[in-house]
Design a protein around this motif. Structure first.
Motif, PDB file in Angstrom:
ATOM      1  N   VAL A  89       0.838  -1.201   0.000  1.00 32.24           N
ATOM      2  CA  VAL A  89       0.000   0.000   0.000  1.00 32.24           C
ATOM      3  C   VAL A  89       0.874   1.252   0.000  1.00 32.24           C
ATOM      4  CG1 VAL A  89      -1.698   1.347   1.304  1.00 32.24           C
ATOM      5  CG2 VAL A  89      -1.919  -1.146   1.173  1.00 32.24           C
ATOM      6  N   ILE A  90       1.890   1.237   0.833  1.00 30.00           N
ATOM      7  CA  ILE A  90       2.793   2.386   0.943  1.00 30.00           C
ATOM      8  C   ILE A  90       3.491   2.671  -0.382  1.00 30.00           C
ATOM      9  CG2 ILE A  90       4.932   3.192   2.025  1.00 30.00           C
ATOM     10  CD1 ILE A  90       3.952   1.713   4.593  1.00 30.00           C
ATOM     11  N   HIS A  91       3.984   1.625  -1.025  1.00 28.49           N
ATOM     12  CA  HIS A  91       4.698   1.811  -2.289  1.00 28.49           C
ATOM     13  C   HIS A  91       3.764   2.241  -3.416  1.00 28.49           C
ATOM     14  CE1 HIS A  91       7.977  -1.124  -0.669  1.00 28.49           C
ATOM     15  NE2 HIS A  91       8.240   0.139  -0.355  1.00 28.49           N
ATOM     16  N   LYS A  92       2.515   1.750  -3.369  1.00 26.76           N
ATOM     17  CA  LYS A  92       1.569   2.093  -4.430  1.00 26.76           C
ATOM     18  C   LYS A  92       1.066   3.529  -4.311  1.00 26.76           C
ATOM     19  CE  LYS A  92      -0.618  -1.321  -6.180  1.00 26.76           C
ATOM     20  NZ  LYS A  92      -1.517  -2.466  -6.441  1.00 26.76           N
ATOM     21  N   GLU A  93       1.389   4.197  -3.200  1.00 22.84           N
ATOM     22  CA  GLU A  93       1.026   5.604  -3.036  1.00 22.84           C
ATOM     23  C   GLU A  93       1.619   6.446  -4.164  1.00 22.84           C
ATOM     24  OE1 GLU A  93      -0.407   9.179  -1.053  1.00 22.84           O
ATOM     25  OE2 GLU A  93      -1.011   7.075  -1.145  1.00 22.84           O
ATOM     26  N   ALA A 125      -6.731   7.858  -0.264  1.00 22.68           N
ATOM     27  CA  ALA A 125      -5.507   7.058  -0.392  1.00 22.68           C
ATOM     28  C   ALA A 125      -4.488   7.445   0.669  1.00 22.68           C
ATOM     29  CB  ALA A 125      -4.915   7.223  -1.793  1.00 22.68           C
ATOM     30  N   ASP A 126      -4.439   8.713   1.035  1.00 19.13           N
ATOM     31  CA  ASP A 126      -3.549   9.163   2.111  1.00 19.13           C
ATOM     32  C   ASP A 126      -3.893   8.469   3.427  1.00 19.13           C
ATOM     33  OD1 ASP A 126      -2.100  10.855   0.489  1.00 19.13           O
ATOM     34  OD2 ASP A 126      -3.193  12.670   1.075  1.00 19.13           O
ATOM     35  N   HIS A 127      -5.182   8.290   3.684  1.00 19.26           N
ATOM     36  CA  HIS A 127      -5.598   7.598   4.914  1.00 19.26           C
ATOM     37  C   HIS A 127      -5.200   6.120   4.865  1.00 19.26           C
ATOM     38  CE1 HIS A 127      -7.546  10.948   6.784  1.00 19.26           C
ATOM     39  NE2 HIS A 127      -8.380  11.133   5.777  1.00 19.26           N
ATOM     40  N   ALA A 128      -5.301   5.507   3.694  1.00 20.90           N
ATOM     41  CA  ALA A 128      -4.853   4.122   3.539  1.00 20.90           C
ATOM     42  C   ALA A 128      -3.360   4.018   3.822  1.00 20.90           C
ATOM     43  CB  ALA A 128      -5.169   3.619   2.135  1.00 20.90           C
ATOM     44  N   TYR A 129      -2.621   5.002   3.332  1.00 27.31           N
ATOM     45  CA  TYR A 129      -1.178   5.059   3.577  1.00 27.31           C
ATOM     46  C   TYR A 129      -0.907   5.175   5.080  1.00 27.31           C
ATOM     47  CZ  TYR A 129       3.608   6.944   3.535  1.00 27.31           C
ATOM     48  OH  TYR A 129       4.943   7.157   3.774  1.00 27.31           O
ATOM     49  N   GLY A 130      -1.633   6.063   5.755  1.00 25.63           N
ATOM     50  CA  GLY A 130      -1.430   6.272   7.180  1.00 25.63           C
ATOM     51  C   GLY A 130      -1.726   5.025   8.000  1.00 25.63           C
ATOM     52  N   ILE A 131      -2.794   4.322   7.653  1.00 24.63           N
ATOM     53  CA  ILE A 131      -3.139   3.078   8.348  1.00 24.63           C
ATOM     54  C   ILE A 131      -2.038   2.033   8.148  1.00 24.63           C
ATOM     55  CG2 ILE A 131      -4.758   1.134   8.380  1.00 24.63           C
ATOM     56  CD1 ILE A 131      -6.960   3.198   7.596  1.00 24.63           C
ATOM     57  N   SER A 132      -1.537   1.961   6.946  1.00 24.68           N
ATOM     58  CA  SER A 132      -0.478   0.994   6.637  1.00 24.68           C
ATOM     59  C   SER A 132       0.818   1.301   7.375  1.00 24.68           C
ATOM     60  CB  SER A 132      -0.226   0.958   5.128  1.00 24.68           C
ATOM     61  OG  SER A 132      -1.384   0.537   4.444  1.00 24.68           O
ATOM     62  N   ARG A 133       1.074   2.562   7.602  1.00 27.20           N
ATOM     63  CA  ARG A 133       2.274   2.960   8.342  1.00 27.20           C
ATOM     64  C   ARG A 133       2.225   2.435   9.771  1.00 27.20           C
ATOM     65  NH1 ARG A 133       6.305   4.278   5.717  1.00 27.20           N
ATOM     66  NH2 ARG A 133       7.119   3.241   7.549  1.00 27.20           N
TER      67      ARG A 133
END
Length: 221
Positions: free
Chosen positions: A45-49, A94-102
């Motif tokens: 998820v992080i890389h697909k950002e 998508a930013d929220h998805a990134y934050g959750i994945s972090r």
């Protein structure tokens, strides 16, 4: 020129749909990574950002080009205005998805299942999934009746979010060792609630360019 304008509008419309599906996928994977504590999936998820950001920029540039070349009016102008706003809201999802994945990558402990159950985490996620489904169908079919379902579903997210603090407070009192997990879960619940708000924004924009109706800030009857 009319043919070129129509073609460019179709290209932008397809890019908006691709952005919708991509951001939906990002949220799906972020949720799965969070619940299962799958760091590999979280890293995906992080890389697909980067892909999300690239598509965001492409849509913005294509919209600017359309405005400059074709000087759109009426429906075409509403469409471009709406797509730009939809794109902005999807990128924030998508930013929220990134934050959750972090959280998954940075923390070394899985969230206790009983905490997820107490806060109705699955119901919250299932509601977001249903909202995405409504918006995806409405986007494809320009179906305003379907997209209006999103507003009622968002109230479910609001209720879960508003109850989350007191529920977690009770759990922490019973077992202070889960404080760290509780704080992370509280943050993720907040992010999901915000995703619901952003999906509601997208629904409003679909209504705007389909029926020329401004839903935002409309007083409740």
């Amino acid at each position: 020129m009319i043919i070129n304008a129509e073609h460019q509008r179709d290209v932008i419309n397809q890019a908006g749909f691709d952005m919708l599906r991509l951001c939906n996928s990002q949220i799906d994977k972020a949720k799965e990574a969070f619940v299962t504590h799958d760091s590999d999936l979280a890293e995906e998820v992080i890389h697909k950002e980067n892909r999300v950001n690239a598509l965001d920029l492409k849509i913005e540039k294509d919209c600017e080009k359309f405005l400059a070349l074709y000087n759109p009016v009426a429906n075409d102008l509403r469409f471009i205005m709406a797509i730009r706003k939809i794109n902005f809201d999807l990128e924030r999802i998508a930013d929220h998805a990134y934050g959750i994945s972090r959280y998954v990558v940075d923390e070394d402990k899985k969230i206790a299942p009983h905490l997820l159950k107490t806060l109705q985490f699955d119901l919250m996620y299932d509601t977001i999934t249903s909202m995405f489904e409504d918006i995806t169908q409405a986007y494809e079919e320009k179906n305003v009746k379907i997209v209006r379902k999103v507003f009622k579903k968002d109230k479910i997210l609001d209720k879960i979010n508003s109850n989350s603090f007191s529920l977690l407070e009770t759990e922490i009192i019973k077992d202070t060792s889960i404080t760290g997990q509780a704080l992370i879960l509280f943050s993720v619940i907040k992010k999901f609630e915000r995703v619901g708000d952003l999906l509601k924004n997208v629904a409003e924009e679909i209504i705007f360019y389909t029926e020329a109706e401004i839903v935002k800030h409309k007083k409740k009857k």
